[in-house]
Design an enzyme around this catalytic site. Sequence first.
Site, PDB file in Angstrom:
ATOM      1  N   GLU A  29      47.319  35.426  41.816  1.00 33.47           N
ATOM      2  CA  GLU A  29      45.897  35.297  41.487  1.00 33.47           C
ATOM      3  C   GLU A  29      45.078  36.475  42.000  1.00 33.47           C
ATOM      4  O   GLU A  29      44.835  36.604  43.198  1.00 33.47           O
ATOM      5  CB  GLU A  29      45.335  33.994  42.071  1.00 33.47           C
ATOM      6  CG  GLU A  29      45.938  32.748  41.483  1.00 33.47           C
ATOM      7  CD  GLU A  29      45.634  32.590  40.010  1.00 33.47           C
ATOM      8  OE1 GLU A  29      44.488  32.896  39.586  1.00 33.47           O
ATOM      9  OE2 GLU A  29      46.539  32.157  39.274  1.00 33.47           O
ATOM     10  N   GLU A  70      38.682  28.613  45.988  1.00 34.01           N
ATOM     11  CA  GLU A  70      39.570  29.388  45.107  1.00 34.01           C
ATOM     12  C   GLU A  70      40.960  28.764  45.058  1.00 34.01           C
ATOM     13  O   GLU A  70      41.594  28.705  43.998  1.00 34.01           O
ATOM     14  CB  GLU A  70      39.642  30.839  45.574  1.00 34.01           C
ATOM     15  CG  GLU A  70      40.308  31.760  44.587  1.00 34.01           C
ATOM     16  CD  GLU A  70      39.561  31.888  43.272  1.00 34.01           C
ATOM     17  OE1 GLU A  70      40.158  31.533  42.213  1.00 34.01           O
ATOM     18  OE2 GLU A  70      38.402  32.322  43.279  1.00 34.01           O
ATOM     19  N   GLU A  77      43.994  24.723  37.887  1.00 34.83           N
ATOM     20  CA  GLU A  77      44.459  25.494  36.731  1.00 34.83           C
ATOM     21  C   GLU A  77      45.974  25.421  36.582  1.00 34.83           C
ATOM     22  O   GLU A  77      46.486  25.312  35.460  1.00 34.83           O
ATOM     23  CB  GLU A  77      44.010  26.948  36.861  1.00 34.83           C
ATOM     24  CG  GLU A  77      42.521  27.128  36.686  1.00 34.83           C
ATOM     25  CD  GLU A  77      42.069  28.572  36.851  1.00 34.83           C
ATOM     26  OE1 GLU A  77      42.888  29.417  37.267  1.00 34.83           O
ATOM     27  OE2 GLU A  77      40.890  28.833  36.566  1.00 34.83           O
TER      28      GLU A  77
END
Length: 127
Positions: A29, A70, A77
């Site tokens: 990420e 985050e 996700e």
Amino acid sequence: MRTLHKSIRHLRNAIRFSCDGFHAVFRSEIAFRLDLLIALCILLITIFLPISLLEKGWIISSLIFILFAELANTAIETIIDRISTAYHELSKKAKDIGSTLVCLSFINLFIVLGCVFFSHIGAFALH
């Protein structure tokens, strides 16, 4: 004594799983890497600012909150993508809510930084 060994093994596994999660999100990420870079830069600045320990704590807690948000967003996700990468309105909703977590964490940081800055603006101007 047996429960102590079991507790130590459990703690060791929990730390290992946490490290695995950190490595996974760090590798995959870019948003997490950018948030971590921002957090480290602000942390270094915060350490040397002439502000109270409490104010430093507020700023550092806000930085941790950004990383927490985050991580939660990435977890959401990942779960959605594991189920299906096909578009679905509920998948979009879940991902958008995760993104909102991150946005709110940055708003929190800006509020804290603004409060700290404005509480010291007179002191900074006098120096």
